[in-house]
Design an enzyme around this catalytic site. Structure first.
Site, PDB file in Angstrom:
ATOM      1  CB  CYS A  44       4.068  -2.114   2.248  1.00  0.00           C
ATOM      2  SG  CYS A  44       2.463  -1.669   2.939  1.00  0.00           S
ATOM      3  CG  ASP A  78      29.638  19.207 -24.432  1.00  0.00           C
ATOM      4  OD1 ASP A  78      30.784  19.619 -24.671  1.00  0.00           O
ATOM      5  OD2 ASP A  78      28.978  18.518 -25.230  1.00  0.00           O
ATOM      6  CG  ASP A  97      -1.947  -1.092   1.203  1.00  0.00           C
ATOM      7  OD1 ASP A  97      -2.319  -1.503   0.092  1.00  0.00           O
ATOM      8  OD2 ASP A  97      -2.354  -1.544   2.278  1.00  0.00           O
ATOM      9  CB  CYS A  98       2.418   3.204   1.927  1.00  0.00           C
ATOM     10  SG  CYS A  98       2.759   2.343   3.482  1.00  0.00           S
ATOM     11  CB  THR A 117      29.634  19.836 -29.842  1.00  0.00           C
ATOM     12  OG1 THR A 117      30.559  20.861 -30.183  1.00  0.00           O
ATOM     13  CG2 THR A 117      29.160  19.143 -31.105  1.00  0.00           C
ATOM     14  CB  CYS A 137       1.824   5.487   9.317  1.00  0.00           C
ATOM     15  SG  CYS A 137       1.829   3.716   9.614  1.00  0.00           S
ATOM     16  CG  ASP A 143      -1.694   6.636  12.092  1.00  0.00           C
ATOM     17  OD1 ASP A 143      -0.490   6.933  11.958  1.00  0.00           O
ATOM     18  OD2 ASP A 143      -2.224   5.663  11.524  1.00  0.00           O
ATOM     19  CG  ASP A 146      26.111  15.343 -26.421  1.00  0.00           C
ATOM     20  OD1 ASP A 146      27.155  15.919 -26.050  1.00  0.00           O
ATOM     21  OD2 ASP A 146      25.800  15.189 -27.615  1.00  0.00           O
TER      22      ASP A 146
END
Length: 750
Positions: free
Chosen positions: A79, A452, A75-76, A454, A410, A732, A646
């Site tokens: 878990c 960069d 669930d989150c 070119t 939580c 909570d 690149d």
């Protein structure tokens, strides 16, 4: 000129086959990759065609085998930590990690521990997906039956209590027991698997304790609110993962392959480089492929975020997942199974989850001590007033139980991963891939970006603007000899010279012994003569007039190479690259964010100055790769620096920077070294990434304030006797819901 000379000898890094990737985008139950990378151990699927070492799961510690599973029921992010804790306790495990975004468990072990891992995960209350395919989606009833049942029992109990108090109390007890069964069972599973202080454990203790002190109605309400909060949390987590699951669904399961005049429908995993496929209008590409038709338009928005269809010409490469807009096209497959653009992005997303943000790691460590401390505080609240102050037991036991629920971490634990997951998903949907929370956090602190030139600030597709013959040489012959020397090179300048020579409609002479000279140029033998193409700074044979010609060309922002035959200059070739259309706007956006820009290039100072002046940024020119590393290191000492590039020669500088950012069209080495990548190749994405990082930082601060603020308020009101159990659950579950909802706002961030 170094950018030309040093890159002439390099080629784009070939993509290595990744055996364990063959199951993407739907990964089956279990795969294993041996440390040695032998073909037998590597391939669990017949579609894997190579035995090259490949670790699709990222660099896990340990030298043993790698195993991976699909997991459902999370669930989150907390878990994921519970599963990691359960598996890590097993003997023989080197390392275990759960990739929440792709719902995947990856384990490194010294031996085959599949059965033990599967048992541990099942005992922890989670499900492994079937080895025969993915688990079908649960129905609405399967997902919500417990909440519906408890809600109906709660309503019936309330109606019954209005008629008869005793019967109503018994009904509330029955409702509590019905609600506590799945929660208590999960708590027991987690205790056995090594997570004793989970919210399920605290809820079970609080509900049972409430029954013992006669607060049956509140016990039932506590469980109902908890189940509703868990369901809301699961829904929010699914929203955060939706960008990844949508990406996994981009590739079709089947493709139409052409064998002569015959068409056959085959599984995508059966495609190999060189296969000819047919893609119907409106259909998605099953693999990276090269267009064989004269031209066609493709919708690339799913991968790049660019909403306008892009027209591709014959021979151009198109990524998997893109859609042929207006016609049926024939294409040649260029990617192996599991190595398409989508597969690479999914792989990088998985790797990103290992690179957690420092604040997230801190909160994880904090919660390990926080929860036991809260339990100890709750016990003290229950025991000290009655034992030392002769207070009544029931009110203080009630307050202690309430503190248990208020103290659940939580909302605090999820505050950071929820925001980071949303931030990463938002970036991916907009054509920017950020490799994890640590990179996302670093982006917000960047105050200088080094570019960069070119292929980064410029389009990387220069063209020849002038050809000048020297010493009475024949201009055509000189150009053909230069093109012969440069033929076969992948460098943009070399390709521009070859392309310009092709316009002469004359055959290129054969070149022999082609060799790149580091830092100076490239040489070969053509028709028995030694031909050298070099940067002007490395040529000492130029007279004053020739140097003046070069200076004039370079002052116009052009790159000049000198062609020498048998050590004598015979010509100059001037080339000019053009700025990316969005370069100026990207620099302006960065300035508005108070981010300074500097260009680091191996090109000559005059050409660099022309580009830098056009953009209004500072520059450093004539840099070797080592010089770029030094320049980035110097800048990094002053303030956080991002390096954007690149090419292979940019990779060391990217590594030296606070964060490296690669252009999507760059080499594999640059993309693998970088911490983030602009998959849509638009420089405007830089400012968007920084804005998103800063927004994520703000979101995390807001989430922590919400989590701690609500807990602080309810802690005080509980000790004062103002609030009770069901409001503690709101502190909570309500805080968790608010934190998650706040994090989801990042998905809409522009």
């Amino acid at each position: 000129m170094h950018e030309h000379s040093s890159c002439c000898s390099t080629r784009k890094a070939a993509n290595k086959p990744a055996c364990s990737s063959v199951a993407r985008p739907v990964i089956q139950k279990i795969t294993t990759v041996s440390a040695a990378g032998t073909p037998d151990a590597c391939c669990q699927d017949s579609s894997c065609s190579s035995g090259d070492t490949a670790d699709d799961e990222g660099e896990l510690p340990g030298d043993g085998q790698r195993f991976s599973w699909q997991i459902s029921g999370m669930d989150c992010p907390s878990c994921a930590r519970k599963i990691e804790a359960a598996v890590q306790r097993l003997e023989g495990i080197d390392h275990a990690r759960v990739l929440f975004a792709t719902e995947k468990l990856v384990v490194s072990a010294q031996r085959d521990i599949r059965q033990q891992v599967e048992q541990a995960v099942t005992q922890a209350g989670f499900r492994l997906k079937s080895s025969q395919g993915t688990t079908p989606n649960a129905s609405f009833w399967q997902e919500n039956r417990t909440i519906i049942l408890v809600s109906l029992l709660m309503l019936a109990s309330w109606l019954l209590s209005s008629v008869d108090a005793t019967s109503g109390r018994l009904a509330f007890i029955a409702t509590t027991l019905a609600g506590i069964w799945p929660v208590g069972r999960k708590a027991l599973q987690l205790i056995r698997s090594g997570t004793p202080f989970a919210i399920e454990t605290l809820m079970t203790i609080a509900a049972i304790g409430a029954l013992f002190i006669g607060a049956s109605a509140e016990a039932a309400m506590v469980l109902l609110l908890f189940l509703l909060g868990e369901r809301l949390e699961a829904f929010a987590a699914g929203r955060a993962r939706r960008g990844v699951t949508a990406l996994m669904a981009l590739k079709p399961d089947e493709a139409v392959r052409l064998r002569g005049e015959q068409r056959e429908t085959v599984a995508v995993d059966a495609l190999r480089p060189g296969d000819i496929i047919e893609v119907a209008a409106g259909a998605r590409l099953p693999a990276d492929a090269r267009l064989l038709d004269a031209f066609a338009s493709f919708d690339e928005s799913a991968l790049t975020g660019e909403s306008v269809p892009v027209e591709r010409q014959q021979g151009e490469k198109v990524a998997a997942g893109c859609t042929s807009v207006d016609r049926q096209v024939k294409m040649e497959v260029v990617s192996r199974s599991g190595e398409s653009a989508i597969d690479r992005i999914l792989h990088l997303i998985e790797e990103a989850e290992e690179r957690r943000a420092p604040i997230e790691r801190f909160l994880d460590r904090f919660s390990r001590y926080y929860t036991p401390a809260i339990i100890a505080l709750a016990l003290l609240v229950m025991l000290i007033p009655p034992l030392l102050l002769a207070a009544e037991w029931q009110p203080w036991i009630y307050k202690g139980l309430t503190l248990l629920l208020i103290g659940c971490p939580c909302a605090l634990v999820i505050s950071t991963p929820a925001a980071i997951t949303s931030g990463l998903a938002a970036a991916t949907r907009r054509g920017a891939l950020i490799k994890g929370g640590a990179a996302l956090e670093s982006l917000g602190s960047v105050r200088t970006i080094a570019f960069d030139k070119t292929g980064t600030l410029t389009q990387g597709k220069p063209r020849v603007t002038e050809v000048v013959a020297l010493n009475h040489a024949d201009e055509t012959r000189m150009l053909l000899h230069a093109a012969a020397v440069e033929s076969g090179s992948s460098h943009p300048l070399a390709q521009a010279i070859v392309a310009h020579a092709a316009t002469l409609n004359a055959p290129l002479p054969a070149a022999e012994g082609q060799r790149a000279l580091a830092g100076s140029g490239v040489e070969a033998w053509v028709n028995g003569r030694h031909v050298l193409i070099s940067a002007p700074g490395s040529v000492s044979q130029l007279d004053a007039a020739q140097q003046a010609q070069i200076a004039e060309l370079e002052s116009a922002g052009k790159t000049v190479v000198v062609v020498l035959e048998d050590q004598q200059p015979i010509g100059l070739i001037a080339l000019r690259d053009t700025l990316r259309p969005d370069a100026r706007d990207a620099i302006d956006q960065l300035k508005s964010l108070d981010v300074h820009s500097v260009m680091l290039t191996g090109d000559n100072p005059r050409a660099a100055a022309a580009i830098a002046d056009e953009l209004g940024i500072s520059y450093r020119a004539s840099l070797l790769p080592a010089d770029k590393v030094q320049a980035v290191s110097e800048l990094n000492q002053q303030q956080p620096v991002a390096m954007v590039g690149d090419g292979i020669n940019d990779a060391p500088a990217m590594k030296a920077a606070t964060i490296g950012i690669a252009m999507g069209s760059g080499t594999d080495v640059a993309l693998e070294t970088a911490d983030a990548a602009l998959t849509h190749n638009h420089l405007s994405g830089l400012a968007a990434m920084i804005r998103l990082s800063r927004a994520t930082h703000a979101n995390i601060r807001q989430n922590i304030a919400i989590a701690l603020g609500l807990k602080g308020i309810f802690l005080i009101t509980t000790l004062l006797g103002i609030t009770g159990l069901w409001l503690a659950v709101l502190a909570d579950s309500g805080a968790t819901a608010l934190v998650t909802a706040n994090a989801l706002r990042l998905l809409q961030k522009k």
